[in-house]
Write an enzyme that holds these catalytic residues in place. Sequence first.
Site, PDB file in Angstrom:
ATOM      1  N   TYR A 253     -57.387  27.036-125.797  1.00 25.24           N
ATOM      2  CA  TYR A 253     -55.942  27.438-126.396  1.00 25.24           C
ATOM      3  C   TYR A 253     -56.205  28.106-127.613  1.00 25.24           C
ATOM      4  O   TYR A 253     -57.153  28.213-128.185  1.00 25.24           O
ATOM      5  CB  TYR A 253     -55.059  26.009-126.693  1.00 25.24           C
ATOM      6  CG  TYR A 253     -55.393  25.417-127.739  1.00 25.24           C
ATOM      7  CD1 TYR A 253     -54.613  25.685-128.793  1.00 25.24           C
ATOM      8  CD2 TYR A 253     -56.421  24.534-127.860  1.00 25.24           C
ATOM      9  CE1 TYR A 253     -55.085  25.037-130.059  1.00 25.24           C
ATOM     10  CE2 TYR A 253     -56.884  23.736-129.092  1.00 25.24           C
ATOM     11  CZ  TYR A 253     -55.986  24.006-130.095  1.00 25.24           C
ATOM     12  OH  TYR A 253     -56.320  23.381-131.393  1.00 25.24           O
TER      13      TYR A 253
ATOM     14  N   ARG B 201     -61.476  35.181-130.251  1.00 24.57           N
ATOM     15  CA  ARG B 201     -62.072  33.714-130.183  1.00 24.57           C
ATOM     16  C   ARG B 201     -61.477  33.209-128.765  1.00 24.57           C
ATOM     17  O   ARG B 201     -62.452  32.336-128.377  1.00 24.57           O
ATOM     18  CB  ARG B 201     -61.315  33.132-131.441  1.00 24.57           C
ATOM     19  CG  ARG B 201     -62.007  31.750-131.413  1.00 24.57           C
ATOM     20  CD  ARG B 201     -61.403  30.897-132.593  1.00 24.57           C
ATOM     21  NE  ARG B 201     -59.887  30.863-132.649  1.00 24.57           N
ATOM     22  CZ  ARG B 201     -59.272  30.335-133.648  1.00 24.57           C
ATOM     23  NH1 ARG B 201     -59.881  29.939-134.761  1.00 24.57           N
ATOM     24  NH2 ARG B 201     -57.900  30.146-133.729  1.00 24.57           N
TER      25      ARG B 201
ATOM     26  N   ARG C  88     -58.556  15.221-107.647  1.00 26.44           N
ATOM     27  CA  ARG C  88     -59.108  14.682-109.040  1.00 26.44           C
ATOM     28  C   ARG C  88     -60.747  14.831-108.716  1.00 26.44           C
ATOM     29  O   ARG C  88     -60.986  13.613-108.114  1.00 26.44           O
ATOM     30  CB  ARG C  88     -58.842  13.532-109.774  1.00 26.44           C
ATOM     31  CG  ARG C  88     -59.101  13.135-110.874  1.00 26.44           C
ATOM     32  CD  ARG C  88     -58.836  11.875-111.357  1.00 26.44           C
ATOM     33  NE  ARG C  88     -59.421  11.724-112.802  1.00 26.44           N
ATOM     34  CZ  ARG C  88     -60.559  11.199-112.918  1.00 26.44           C
ATOM     35  NH1 ARG C  88     -61.395  10.857-111.937  1.00 26.44           N
ATOM     36  NH2 ARG C  88     -61.203  10.992-114.299  1.00 26.44           N
TER      37      ARG C  88
ATOM     38  N   HIS D 116     -64.655  15.541-110.846  1.00 32.76           N
ATOM     39  CA  HIS D 116     -65.275  16.391-111.784  1.00 32.76           C
ATOM     40  C   HIS D 116     -65.835  17.765-111.367  1.00 32.76           C
ATOM     41  O   HIS D 116     -65.998  18.609-112.335  1.00 32.76           O
ATOM     42  CB  HIS D 116     -66.399  15.510-112.258  1.00 32.76           C
ATOM     43  CG  HIS D 116     -66.093  14.129-113.118  1.00 32.76           C
ATOM     44  ND1 HIS D 116     -65.340  12.836-112.422  1.00 32.76           N
ATOM     45  CD2 HIS D 116     -65.922  14.022-114.571  1.00 32.76           C
ATOM     46  CE1 HIS D 116     -65.095  12.325-113.384  1.00 32.76           C
ATOM     47  NE2 HIS D 116     -65.334  12.773-114.467  1.00 32.76           N
TER      48      HIS D 116
ATOM     49  N   LYS E 254     -62.394  26.292-128.727  1.00 36.71           N
ATOM     50  CA  LYS E 254     -61.075  25.752-129.069  1.00 36.71           C
ATOM     51  C   LYS E 254     -60.624  25.138-127.783  1.00 36.71           C
ATOM     52  O   LYS E 254     -59.650  25.673-127.209  1.00 36.71           O
ATOM     53  CB  LYS E 254     -60.279  26.876-129.443  1.00 36.71           C
ATOM     54  CG  LYS E 254     -58.939  26.495-130.283  1.00 36.71           C
ATOM     55  CD  LYS E 254     -58.222  27.660-131.035  1.00 36.71           C
ATOM     56  CE  LYS E 254     -57.087  27.176-131.847  1.00 36.71           C
ATOM     57  NZ  LYS E 254     -57.293  26.222-132.849  1.00 36.71           N
TER      58      LYS E 254
ATOM     59  N   GLU F  18     -65.043  20.397-141.123  1.00 37.48           N
ATOM     60  CA  GLU F  18     -63.728  20.886-141.549  1.00 37.48           C
ATOM     61  C   GLU F  18     -62.912  20.028-141.321  1.00 37.48           C
ATOM     62  O   GLU F  18     -62.968  18.549-141.290  1.00 37.48           O
ATOM     63  CB  GLU F  18     -63.518  21.840-140.345  1.00 37.48           C
ATOM     64  CG  GLU F  18     -63.543  21.271-138.833  1.00 37.48           C
ATOM     65  CD  GLU F  18     -63.817  22.324-137.966  1.00 37.48           C
ATOM     66  OE1 GLU F  18     -63.135  23.652-138.068  1.00 37.48           O
ATOM     67  OE2 GLU F  18     -64.164  22.267-136.705  1.00 37.48           O
TER      68      GLU F  18
END
Length: 283
Positions: A32, A51, A97, A99, A146, A178
């Site tokens: 995101y 980014r 579902r 992996h 991110k 951070e």
Amino acid sequence: MDTVFLNGEFIAQQQATVSVFDRGFLFGDSVYEVIPFYRGRGFRLDEHLQRLEHSLRAIQINADYDWKTILTRLVDMNGGGNLSVYLQISRGCSGNRSHIYAADMVPTVFACCSPIKNIYAAGADSIAGVRAIVTADLRWGRCDIKSTGLLPNILVMQQARQAGVDEALMIRDGLLTEGASCNLMLVDKGVIYTPKRGSEILGGTTRELILELAAEDGIPTQEVDIDYDRLMAADEVWISSSTRAVVPVLEIDGQPVADGNKGPLWARMFELFTRYQNDLMNG
């Protein structure tokens, strides 16, 4: 903010639905960006999109969209002005579902807007300093991506709230990384120090702007390892993020940072930010 973007369409938010088998929902298999728009214009939009592309490449999602056109139109459709755009791209939905995923999956793309304050117009006096705690960094090893997998960030922010403070600064192997949703900087004898950029931290667009503006203004900067003692001995401590710009930290773990007031170099940096933003928005 009634209009959202979902998979190529601008629709009312009440009509936006995503499958329960979407991998973003099941696994956090998604990335995101949060991008501020002031007066309808994207702030550091190119840097945010660069980014985003880094994150997409890192997890091997191919999403071929004209992001600038889409996001600018979405802002316009929600009235323009000062808005924050949230853009999320998941690997998509395979109907079950598992992996394991197929290489040709179609990504799920979603964007929405929410109002933000033009902090630059409000001025430095309106910026309240924050209090913080230092806590363990429990995140995975690729913080440069991110990802929407933000459970560790949520837990440390809840820890900060329960401690009655505003922010959590994270430490790993004895070194500060951070904040829960921000980058970290400190000032010592007129020099700005920030943790080295690597997989341990997110390459913040505002962090990079601080370094750029400091260089243009002749303020020395260094990317270095920062341990707890160095943090607590700093003349000033700042956090930075896209929607908050640069914010002074006045207290850490119950101890004041220096004299507990906003520092002079922070005030100078906020002035540089304000000038940059005004030039950008009026250009």
